[in-house]
Scaffold this motif. Structure first.
Motif, short mmCIF file in Angstrom:
data_model
loop_
_atom_site.label_atom_id
_atom_site.label_comp_id
_atom_site.label_asym_id
_atom_site.label_seq_id
_atom_site.Cartn_x
_atom_site.Cartn_y
_atom_site.Cartn_z
N THR A 167 0.79 -1.24 0.00
CA THR A 167 0.00 0.00 0.00
C THR A 167 0.82 1.29 0.00
O THR A 167 0.26 2.36 -0.14
N GLY A 168 2.15 1.19 0.17
CA GLY A 168 2.93 2.42 0.18
C GLY A 168 4.41 2.19 -0.03
O GLY A 168 4.90 1.06 0.05
N GLY A 169 5.12 3.26 -0.30
CA GLY A 169 6.57 3.19 -0.44
C GLY A 169 7.04 2.78 -1.82
O GLY A 169 6.28 2.83 -2.81
N ALA A 170 8.29 2.34 -1.89
CA ALA A 170 8.95 2.02 -3.16
C ALA A 170 8.28 0.88 -3.92
O ALA A 170 8.38 0.83 -5.15
N LEU A 171 7.61 -0.02 -3.22
CA LEU A 171 6.98 -1.18 -3.87
C LEU A 171 5.46 -1.03 -3.95
O LEU A 171 4.75 -2.00 -4.24
N LYS A 172 4.95 0.17 -3.74
CA LYS A 172 3.51 0.41 -3.75
C LYS A 172 2.87 -0.15 -5.02
O LYS A 172 3.39 0.04 -6.12
N ILE A 214 -8.77 -5.18 15.98
CA ILE A 214 -8.18 -4.12 16.81
C ILE A 214 -6.67 -4.16 16.59
O ILE A 214 -6.08 -5.23 16.49
N VAL A 215 -6.05 -2.99 16.53
CA VAL A 215 -4.59 -2.90 16.59
C VAL A 215 -4.26 -1.94 17.72
O VAL A 215 -4.67 -0.78 17.70
N ASP A 216 -3.54 -2.47 18.72
CA ASP A 216 -3.06 -1.65 19.82
C ASP A 216 -1.59 -1.32 19.58
O ASP A 216 -0.83 -2.17 19.11
N PHE A 217 -1.22 -0.09 19.91
CA PHE A 217 0.15 0.39 19.77
C PHE A 217 0.71 0.60 21.18
O PHE A 217 0.17 1.41 21.93
N GLU A 228 -2.48 0.09 5.58
CA GLU A 228 -2.21 1.48 5.18
C GLU A 228 -2.34 2.42 6.36
O GLU A 228 -1.51 3.30 6.58
N SER A 229 -3.37 2.20 7.18
CA SER A 229 -3.62 3.06 8.33
C SER A 229 -2.53 2.93 9.40
O SER A 229 -1.99 3.93 9.86
N PHE A 230 -2.19 1.70 9.80
CA PHE A 230 -1.21 1.62 10.89
C PHE A 230 0.19 1.99 10.43
O PHE A 230 0.97 2.52 11.20
#
Length: 180
Positions: free
Chosen positions: A4-9, A172-175, A29-31
C-alpha cells in the motif's frame, strides 16, 4: 494482497496455502501511516503469514526487517514474496519456527514489532510481556498487536504502555510504547 505504500507500492504478493487471515489493505495502510517514516528503523513481523507486512516495512524504508512464521506450508510462498525486496538492496531475514520460541532465543532489539497471531490465539498479553521482559524493543520503540474485538488488552504490560487503539471492523490494533 497489494503493497500500500513506499517504493513497492502497488506490487502484489501471493497468498500461501494453509490457514491465513491477511491484514486488510486499509488496516495496513492506516497503521503504517500512524508509524510514519520507517527510514533506518528495524522491524520484526511475527506470525508473518505471507510476508506482506515485512515487505511493506521494507517498501516504506525500514533498514533491517525480520519475519517469523511457524507454518512450514507457507515457506515457499513467503520466500518468493520477500524476494521482491532484493532489487531495493534489502533482504528480509526469515525464521520458520514458533513465535514463542523465536522470542525466547532472540537477543536483538527492534524499533517496531508487529504481532498478527491467528484470531483463536489466546496468549496476546503474554506475547507483549515477553517483549518487555526480554528487552526486545528499543528505547522509543513500538509494539503493535492485532487481535479480535472480543478481546481486550490492558493499558500497561511490563514496561510497555498503550499509546493508541485502532478499530478496523472486527479487528483491533493496539500500539504500545516502551517506557523505562
Amino acid at each position: 494482497m497489494r503493497i500500500t505504500g513506499g517504493a513497492l507500492k502497488g506490487r502484489t504478493t501471493q497468498c500461501p496455502d494453509g490457514v491465513i487471515r491477511p491484514a486488510m489493505d486499509r488496516m495496513r495502510e492506516s497503521f503504517f501511516a500512524v508509524l510514519g517514516d520507517l527510514s533506518g528503523k528495524s522491524f520484526l513481523d511475527m506470525f508473518s503469514g505471507s510476508g506482506t507486512i515485512a515487505i511493506e516495512a521494507v517498501s516504506r524504508g525500514a533498514e533491517r526487517v525480520v519475519l517469523c512464521e511457524k507454518d512450514k506450508i507457507k515457506i515457499k510462498t513467503v520466500l518468493k514474496n520477500v524476494s521482491m525486496t532484493e532489487p531495493l538492496g534489502k533482504k528480509i531475514e526469515c525464521h520458520f519456527m514458533p513465535v514463542e520460541l523465536f522470542l525466547k532465543r532472540c537477543h536483538d532489539s527492534f524499533d517496531i514489532i508487529f504481532f498478527d497471531p491467528p484470531f483463536p490465539y489466546r496468549f496476546h498479553e503474554e506475547l507483549v510481556k515477553s517483549v518487555s521482559d526480554n528487552k526486545l524493543i528499543t528505547e522509543n520503540g513500538q509494539v503493535l498487536i492485532h487481535y479480535p474485538e472480543e478481546k481486550m488488552l490492558p493499558d500497561t504490560i511490563g514496561n510497555l504502555v498503550k499509546k493508541d487503539h485502532r478499530i478496523y471492523g472486527r479487528s483491533i490494533v493496539d500500539f504500545y510504547e516502551w517506557r523505562p
